[in-house]
Design an enzyme around this catalytic site. Structure first.
Site, short mmCIF file in Angstrom:
data_model
loop_
_atom_site.label_atom_id
_atom_site.label_comp_id
_atom_site.label_asym_id
_atom_site.label_seq_id
_atom_site.Cartn_x
_atom_site.Cartn_y
_atom_site.Cartn_z
N LYS A 191 53.72 -42.23 -7.07
CA LYS A 191 53.11 -43.15 -6.12
C LYS A 191 53.73 -42.99 -4.74
CE LYS A 191 51.98 -46.50 -9.71
NZ LYS A 191 52.38 -47.75 -10.41
N GLN B 170 56.80 -52.13 -10.99
CA GLN B 170 56.44 -51.20 -12.04
C GLN B 170 56.54 -51.87 -13.42
OE1 GLN B 170 55.10 -48.19 -11.78
NE2 GLN B 170 54.93 -48.09 -14.00
N ASP C 100 48.58 -54.65 -6.24
CA ASP C 100 48.35 -54.18 -7.60
C ASP C 100 47.54 -55.19 -8.41
OD1 ASP C 100 48.62 -52.17 -9.50
OD2 ASP C 100 50.45 -53.00 -10.36
#
Length: 275
Positions: free
Chosen positions: A49, A93, A116
């Site tokens: 990413k 994450q 996200d």
């Protein structure tokens, strides 16, 4: 259904928008990535990413915390990023170590930086059709269906998996597109029979080759959002040749997930008051 070409298009448009933002403000859109522990797959994914950010003209701030980090310490770091005007998007994450309250950590992300789509605010806004950030993998799935001209309205979609960042938001996005949605999970009785009725299947349960070829009716569209050890998805790919369309693992849903993340980070930057 390959996600590679679609992801390239999404990232290209995001890159152009990022360049325009940088030209106007003198700053780059910035994504902060937070990882707890040193799980090899998570470390690789975060590094990917970061690399994609740089190639698209975005800045990336990386926060690596030890596996011993407490919930309170993690929440404090995320809140600090939420308060930092130089950071436009925050990614925690998943998964975090088992002793951490992951939901509390997610909720420490302010909604306008939740690129996200993991907070309850984002889920509720998405479910009600508001113009907020979607969960990236489900958002990428719908973009992929659109790219391949898959008719969603009026179809029976079966989503296998009920996680708050994949299964549930995927179901809400399909419902918003007028699909009739059935959500299944590990305790669903008669799973094979239910899947056989599906026009669209989204496999997102995290069990290798759970969905057998005999479960899939001819012509059904199959989206494999699973990723298991050995580059294996949740669908028995080789046995699903009779599907109308199917995503490979890797190279299907994965690229679109990252592309949507970058796109939403740029959008978050442009929505800031000083943009």
């Amino acid at each position: 259904m390959s996600g590679t070409e679609l992801a390239r298009d999404i990232v290209q448009r995001a890159s152009e928008k990022a360049a325009e933002y940088t030209s106007r403000t003198g700053r780059k859109p910035c994504l902060a990535t937070v990882i707890v522990g040193d799980d090899p797959a998570s470390v690789t994914y975060v590094r990917m990413k970061q690399n994609r950010c740089r190639k698209a003209g975005l800045d990336s701030v990386h926060v690596a915390l030890p596996a011993s980090t407490t919930t309170e310490e993690l929440v404090a770091r995320i809140r600090a990023l939420s308060d930092d005007p130089a950071v436009h998007g925050i990614l925690l994450q998943h998964p975090v170590p088992g002793h951490i309250d992951e939901r509390s950590a997610f909720e420490a992300i302010v909604p306008h930086k939740d690129v996200d789509g993991v907070t309850t605010h984002s889920f509720a806004a998405m479910s009600f059709g508001h113009n907020e950030f979607v969960s990236c993998t489900p958002g990428g799935i719908v973009r992929l269906l659109d790219a391949y001209d898959v008719e969603i309205a009026g179809k029976h979609a079966v989503v296998i998996g009920r996680s708050p960042i994949l299964g549930k938001p995927a179901a809400m996005l399909l419902l918003a597109r007028d699909a009739t949605v059935t959500i299944c999970h590990s305790k669903t009785a008669g799973l094979a029979e239910i899947v056989r009725t599906a026009d669209i299947i989204v496999a997102a349960v995290g069990r290798p080759r759970l969905v057998r070829g005999g479960w899939i009716k001819p012509g059904a569209v199959v989206v494999d959002a699973g990723y298991n050890e050995g580059n294996v998805g949740d669908v028995d790919f080789e046995a699903a040749a009779h599907a109308g369309l199917i995503t490979p693992v890797p190279g299907g849903v994965g690229p679109t997930t990252i592309a949507v993340l970058l796109e939403q980070t740029v959008d978050a930057a442009t929505r800031q008051p000083d943009a």
